[in-house]
Design a protein around this motif. Sequence first.
Motif, PDB file in Angstrom:
ATOM      1  N   VAL A  27       0.848  -1.190   0.000  1.00 14.63           N
ATOM      2  CA  VAL A  27       0.000   0.000   0.000  1.00 14.63           C
ATOM      3  C   VAL A  27       0.886   1.243   0.000  1.00 14.63           C
ATOM      4  N   GLY A  28       0.924   1.949  -1.113  1.00 13.23           N
ATOM      5  CA  GLY A  28       1.723   3.169  -1.191  1.00 13.23           C
ATOM      6  C   GLY A  28       0.899   4.342  -0.690  1.00 13.23           C
ATOM      7  N   LEU A  29       1.541   5.255   0.038  1.00  8.39           N
ATOM      8  CA  LEU A  29       0.822   6.408   0.567  1.00  8.39           C
ATOM      9  C   LEU A  29       1.492   7.702   0.111  1.00  8.39           C
ATOM     10  N   VAL A  30       0.692   8.567  -0.515  1.00  6.12           N
ATOM     11  CA  VAL A  30       1.175   9.887  -0.941  1.00  6.12           C
ATOM     12  C   VAL A  30       0.549  10.921  -0.010  1.00  6.12           C
ATOM     13  N   PHE A  31       1.393  11.830   0.512  1.00  4.23           N
ATOM     14  CA  PHE A  31       0.902  12.809   1.479  1.00  4.23           C
ATOM     15  C   PHE A  31       0.556  14.129   0.810  1.00  4.23           C
ATOM     16  N   GLN A  32      -0.188  14.948   1.562  1.00  7.35           N
ATOM     17  CA  GLN A  32      -0.549  16.273   1.066  1.00  7.35           C
ATOM     18  C   GLN A  32       0.683  17.156   0.906  1.00  7.35           C
ATOM     19  N   ASP A  33       1.543  17.127   1.924  1.00 11.62           N
ATOM     20  CA  ASP A  33       2.677  18.037   1.948  1.00 11.62           C
ATOM     21  C   ASP A  33       3.813  17.476   1.099  1.00 11.62           C
ATOM     22  N   PHE A  34       3.977  18.032  -0.097  1.00  9.08           N
ATOM     23  CA  PHE A  34       4.980  17.444  -0.994  1.00  9.08           C
ATOM     24  C   PHE A  34       6.398  17.749  -0.546  1.00  9.08           C
ATOM     25  N   GLU A  35       6.576  18.826   0.221  1.00 11.92           N
ATOM     26  CA  GLU A  35       7.932  19.133   0.675  1.00 11.92           C
ATOM     27  C   GLU A  35       8.418  18.061   1.654  1.00 11.92           C
ATOM     28  N   ALA A  36       7.486  17.526   2.434  1.00 12.24           N
ATOM     29  CA  ALA A  36       7.882  16.614   3.498  1.00 12.24           C
ATOM     30  C   ALA A  36       8.052  15.184   3.012  1.00 12.24           C
ATOM     31  N   GLN A  37       7.815  14.930   1.727  1.00  6.81           N
ATOM     32  CA  GLN A  37       8.026  13.548   1.287  1.00  6.81           C
ATOM     33  C   GLN A  37       9.103  13.435   0.219  1.00  6.81           C
ATOM     34  N   LEU A  38       9.824  14.523   0.000  1.00  4.78           N
ATOM     35  CA  LEU A  38      10.957  14.459  -0.923  1.00  4.78           C
ATOM     36  C   LEU A  38      12.235  14.619  -0.105  1.00  4.78           C
ATOM     37  N   PHE A  39      13.169  13.710  -0.317  1.00  6.53           N
ATOM     38  CA  PHE A  39      14.361  13.705   0.529  1.00  6.53           C
ATOM     39  C   PHE A  39      15.641  13.887  -0.248  1.00  6.53           C
ATOM     40  N   SER A  40      15.581  13.704  -1.554  1.00  4.80           N
ATOM     41  CA  SER A  40      16.822  13.540  -2.279  1.00  4.80           C
ATOM     42  C   SER A  40      17.233  14.805  -2.986  1.00  4.80           C
ATOM     43  N   THR A  41      18.452  14.770  -3.508  1.00  2.68           N
ATOM     44  CA  THR A  41      18.974  15.951  -4.152  1.00  2.68           C
ATOM     45  C   THR A  41      18.811  15.902  -5.659  1.00  2.68           C
ATOM     46  N   ASN A  42      18.320  14.793  -6.190  1.00  6.38           N
ATOM     47  CA  ASN A  42      17.879  14.846  -7.575  1.00  6.38           C
ATOM     48  C   ASN A  42      16.719  13.893  -7.831  1.00  6.38           C
ATOM     49  N   VAL A  43      16.007  14.177  -8.913  1.00  6.55           N
ATOM     50  CA  VAL A  43      14.732  13.520  -9.189  1.00  6.55           C
ATOM     51  C   VAL A  43      14.869  12.002  -9.276  1.00  6.55           C
ATOM     52  N   GLU A  44      15.892  11.575 -10.001  1.00  5.19           N
ATOM     53  CA  GLU A  44      16.102  10.154 -10.230  1.00  5.19           C
ATOM     54  C   GLU A  44      16.325   9.412  -8.904  1.00  5.19           C
ATOM     55  N   LEU A  45      17.168   9.999  -8.050  1.00  6.31           N
ATOM     56  CA  LEU A  45      17.456   9.364  -6.765  1.00  6.31           C
ATOM     57  C   LEU A  45      16.227   9.329  -5.872  1.00  6.31           C
ATOM     58  N   GLU A  46      15.404  10.370  -6.008  1.00  7.47           N
ATOM     59  CA  GLU A  46      14.181  10.419  -5.216  1.00  7.47           C
ATOM     60  C   GLU A  46      13.312   9.207  -5.527  1.00  7.47           C
ATOM     61  N   VAL A  47      13.203   8.910  -6.812  1.00 11.32           N
ATOM     62  CA  VAL A  47      12.375   7.785  -7.223  1.00 11.32           C
ATOM     63  C   VAL A  47      13.030   6.465  -6.795  1.00 11.32           C
ATOM     64  N   ALA A  48      14.348   6.434  -6.868  1.00  9.39           N
ATOM     65  CA  ALA A  48      15.050   5.183  -6.555  1.00  9.39           C
ATOM     66  C   ALA A  48      15.102   4.892  -5.064  1.00  9.39           C
ATOM     67  N   PHE A  49      14.820   5.894  -4.247  1.00 10.24           N
ATOM     68  CA  PHE A  49      15.017   5.773  -2.799  1.00 10.24           C
ATOM     69  C   PHE A  49      14.317   4.547  -2.199  1.00 10.24           C
ATOM     70  N   GLY A  50      13.042   4.388  -2.541  1.00 12.30           N
ATOM     71  CA  GLY A  50      12.295   3.244  -2.006  1.00 12.30           C
ATOM     72  C   GLY A  50      12.891   1.923  -2.479  1.00 12.30           C
ATOM     73  N   LEU A  51      13.287   1.885  -3.755  1.00 13.48           N
ATOM     74  CA  LEU A  51      13.866   0.656  -4.298  1.00 13.48           C
ATOM     75  C   LEU A  51      15.141   0.276  -3.563  1.00 13.48           C
ATOM     76  N   GLU A  52      15.950   1.281  -3.266  1.00 15.96           N
ATOM     77  CA  GLU A  52      17.196   1.012  -2.530  1.00 15.96           C
ATOM     78  C   GLU A  52      16.890   0.411  -1.166  1.00 15.96           C
ATOM     79  N   ASN A  53      15.910   1.009  -0.476  1.00 20.56           N
ATOM     80  CA  ASN A  53      15.558   0.497   0.849  1.00 20.56           C
ATOM     81  C   ASN A  53      15.008  -0.915   0.785  1.00 20.56           C
ATOM     82  N   PHE A  54      14.197  -1.168  -0.254  1.00 21.20           N
ATOM     83  CA  PHE A  54      13.616  -2.497  -0.393  1.00 21.20           C
ATOM     84  C   PHE A  54      14.620  -3.475  -1.031  1.00 21.20           C
ATOM     85  N   ALA A  55      15.840  -3.014  -1.213  1.00 18.18           N
ATOM     86  CA  ALA A  55      16.930  -3.837  -1.735  1.00 18.18           C
ATOM     87  C   ALA A  55      16.612  -4.470  -3.092  1.00 18.18           C
TER      88      ALA A  55
END
Lengths: 559, 272, 249
Positions: free
Chosen positions: A87-115
């Motif tokens: 179950v993926g959850l997207v929040f209202q506050d977009f600033e608080a759910q972006l962590f990375s310094t570039n777009v590609e890494l932002e998308v990859a972040f979950g994949l990295e964690n899920f190995a």
Amino acid sequence: MQPLFHIRDLSFTYRHASHPALHGITYTHQAGEFTAIIGATGAGKSTLCRCLNGLIPAFIKGTLSGELTILGERMTGRPVYDVARRVGLVFQDFEAQLFSTNVELEVAFGLENFAVPYEQMRDRVREALGRVGLTGFEGRDPSTLSGGEKQRLAIASILVSRPMILVMDEPTTDLDPIGKRDVFHLARALRQEIQGIILVEHETEHVLTADRLVLMREGRILADERPQELLSDPGLLETNGVRPLQTTVLLRRLGLPTTGLDVDTAFHIIQDAGWRADPAAVARLHQPISNLADHEPVIDVNAVSYQYDAGPAALDAVSLTIRRGEFVAIIGQNGCGKTTLVKQFNGLLRPTKGSIRMLGREASSWSLAELGRRVGYVFQNPDHQIFANTVQEEVAFGPRNFGLPEPEIDARVVEALQVVGLRGREDEDPFSLTKGERQQLAVASVLASDPEILILDEPTTGLDYHGQRSILDLIRRLNQTGRTIIIVTHSMWVVAEYAHRCVMMQRGRIVADGDIRESFKDPARLADLALEAPEAVRLGARLGVPVRSVDELYGCLTR
Amino acid sequence: MREVITMWKYTRMVVLVALTAALYAAVLIPFKLLPLIPGITELRPANVLPVICSLMFGPAAAWGSAFGNLIGDLLGGTSGLGSYFGMLGNFWYGYFPYRAWRTLSSSDPIPWSAGRLARYFIVSLLASLACAVQISWGLDMLGFVPFHILGPLIGLNNFVTASLLGPLLLPILYPRIKRWGLLYTDVMETEDLWGGRLPYLAHLFLWGAVLGGLILGIVISLGVTESQTFTLNLPGGAHWSLSLSDIPRWGTSVGTSLMPLIGLLVVGALLL
Amino acid sequence: MFLYLPYNTFLHRLHPATKLIGLILLLVVTVAFTTPAEQLPGLGFVLGLAVLSRSLSNLRRILPLVVTIMLFSSTTWSLFRRVGVPFWSFGPLSLSRESIQYGLAMGIRLDAMLLSGMVFVSCTKVEEFAFGLRALGLPFPVSFALSLAFRLVPLFFTRIGIVVQAQQSRGLDLQTGHLLQRARKYVPLLVPIFIYAIRDTDLLAMALESKGFGMRGTRTEYLRFPFGWRDAAIIAALLAADVIAWSGR
């Protein structure tokens, strides 16, 4: 058939809270369904979303009973990462759910964690970015994206993990009209590939395309029907803090069936019932909304340009006159220069070129303090200014800075709190107020300095329908007592119903400026700004009446 | 000290490190424009943040201050080997307040009474001086700025900011952070916190290290000890002496002679 | 980082760990010397790196800082350091040929460090910095906190600007008053700035958990940097420079 997921008798009470936030929720979701959830602030919508992806009870502590199963598998009690893969959850506050310094890494972040293995990551990232229309943005810093792009990036960063269910908690609340449009467009398109979509939303016109509409109130599911059925009950929506469609409100008042949700159907129902425009009433509409042409100008902007350092011109030779007692709405996309313009009015910014006369004097001859006292500015987010321990102290801050004597300060605090409806709550902690009350407090703290001109930057953002109405009625009362009001907003029904005059901006220029009726006549120009007139105005146009609100339209119809 | 490591298990604590660091850096950088010593330190109202964050977020503030200072250096264009000492010093600056508060009082660190205010001053003085000695020792050793200029300056700047702003901010911020459940003692499980050991001895070591370090550092750095021998007569006829004139390079003498005191600081920190 | 310059030079392409180790090794060389004559080649080398990495424009931005540091450092050390035969003295202050030389050397040392730091940030992205730290053994949550902080700084910057404007428009004036009064005036600024930042803690933490941050198992890395012969050569050369510089002291 086995449902996609099932919630059985789910209740949750936050730690330290006295009342449950969710109360016996039972809900079954079939594969392929798209459900929208509506309800007032505090109805439990966000809490439900957090239960769905396992944040409750694994991350947020409290008392939980009942259970969630996905494809028959019990999820309750599992760690967040385990549930969140499904179950993926997207929040209202977009600033608080972006962590990375570039777009590609932002998308990859979950994949990295899920190995996810390296070999798969690149393809999946590319695919997810393509899905949300951000191909070509790979190397960009997320902070340079627009609000709508950020929210789509947030959605991509969830999609990439291929969840079975996508939950979006008010994903468009903080977006401007173009951003909203793009996100809704995406949400609809995703129905093809995601088995279950849950969208929490408070803008009624956007939930029409859902398969099911769930209305929540005080932690319970009050109604769970097809949107067409639920939306045709404007009374139910209104009492539950949801703005009903204007078409249904009018139909109900005319005593007609409220099944005409869109302007076209409503028009035919009205016409078929024999209602038509009353020429006498229409003639009255052609009188100006407010007759202020002979009032003195309080703001006189003369060919003003403004440039943030080294950037392009944020304002480009703007000229504008605002007279005492006017109620002006300034609209346009984010970045069009609205805020830059109104900040010139109270001296927060000074023109790079051109000149402004404020209250009869050159703006440059006013000190920031003098001007700040006479031109009040309520910032978009009340939390940008609240600092004090008590409501009393917060409101007294402005008058004290402006050097008023103490007895007068007290009197003004009392008066300002009276006006906004917070009288009697002087000793409360401002941070324990609701968002709507904090917004009212921000208005009171500006009012206490007794300004002649009041500027409000998006005063309704983040409030439910009740909250919006109460702040708007307050602003209207302030206008009626002679104050000049300038609001910056994206909300078209607010503009139509409350303002007298509408200034439309685009790329640092004023592209239209005039009476509300005039401004809303031209759908093409509005569309150019990704705006659309509210239903009452469009319905009025079909019936040949240039109205601003349901009330006016009702008053113009006869049979 | 254990919670400094165990806190990384908690997502909220990781986020608090980032938020504290970003906040510290974001408030620091604008004041790079008002340098006290160009490139080394400046008037820093931001310096109240490590102390008050420490009292609320505990170990997250220690890391946050260290990272915030590093980011401030990197983005503000003042990085170098000195930044590593800056990090270390700021780590102490965010570490000592919450550790020391625990040993002095069991109530919330809101300076509402004279007693609590006094305790607040004590913990912020300890943290300020530890930070000052650590950084000035390092920078003098590297040959950046003489100890006697930098030591008092950092110590004073930290302590003055923390004493002026902390008592004003804590009564407003602390109850709210507590209500939001973000105090480190609420976020972390008890078994991941550490009770400390020998707090009195730790205080003795720490105050000895910071006061001794500051005074000795200034004395050596001013060159007063030139061709002199420090002799300390201990009870029972024993005596301990230190001859500074033997140290060949003046530039490193603060470095070597303060080394034991820095060691004492670390031991104190581990025991506190 | 604000100062990153998007070129594709030899220095940009180095492995992030090489850049980190290289920076430290380079800084260690600059500490070895105590006379201007010894220091200058080091400074020249750093400037050479700046040219190679095309980061001169960033260096120019901190030129005023570099000059003031040079002046400040050389005057203080010249006055306070007691070496050689003073030709002027006043109280604890004195000047000698040697002390002036030393002051100049320290100024150059400090400048060389600042400039090498600047070259580093000009050619290293935040994600490379974090990757380099991980490659050197820093646990993921720690490097993540650091890179998240980097990302948040500009956001907080903007917010601080808004808070300052909001309070100014309510008549806050920071310019007047004695020390305690001024300190009080920081309260209406620091409270909203602080609260607004910390309020996001739970949201950020939830968003992280929702993306599997809590797993803390083995992660995979999206970025890959080959460690090539250039990296090995750079490290070896700088290591050699360190050994030579320090043994020659």
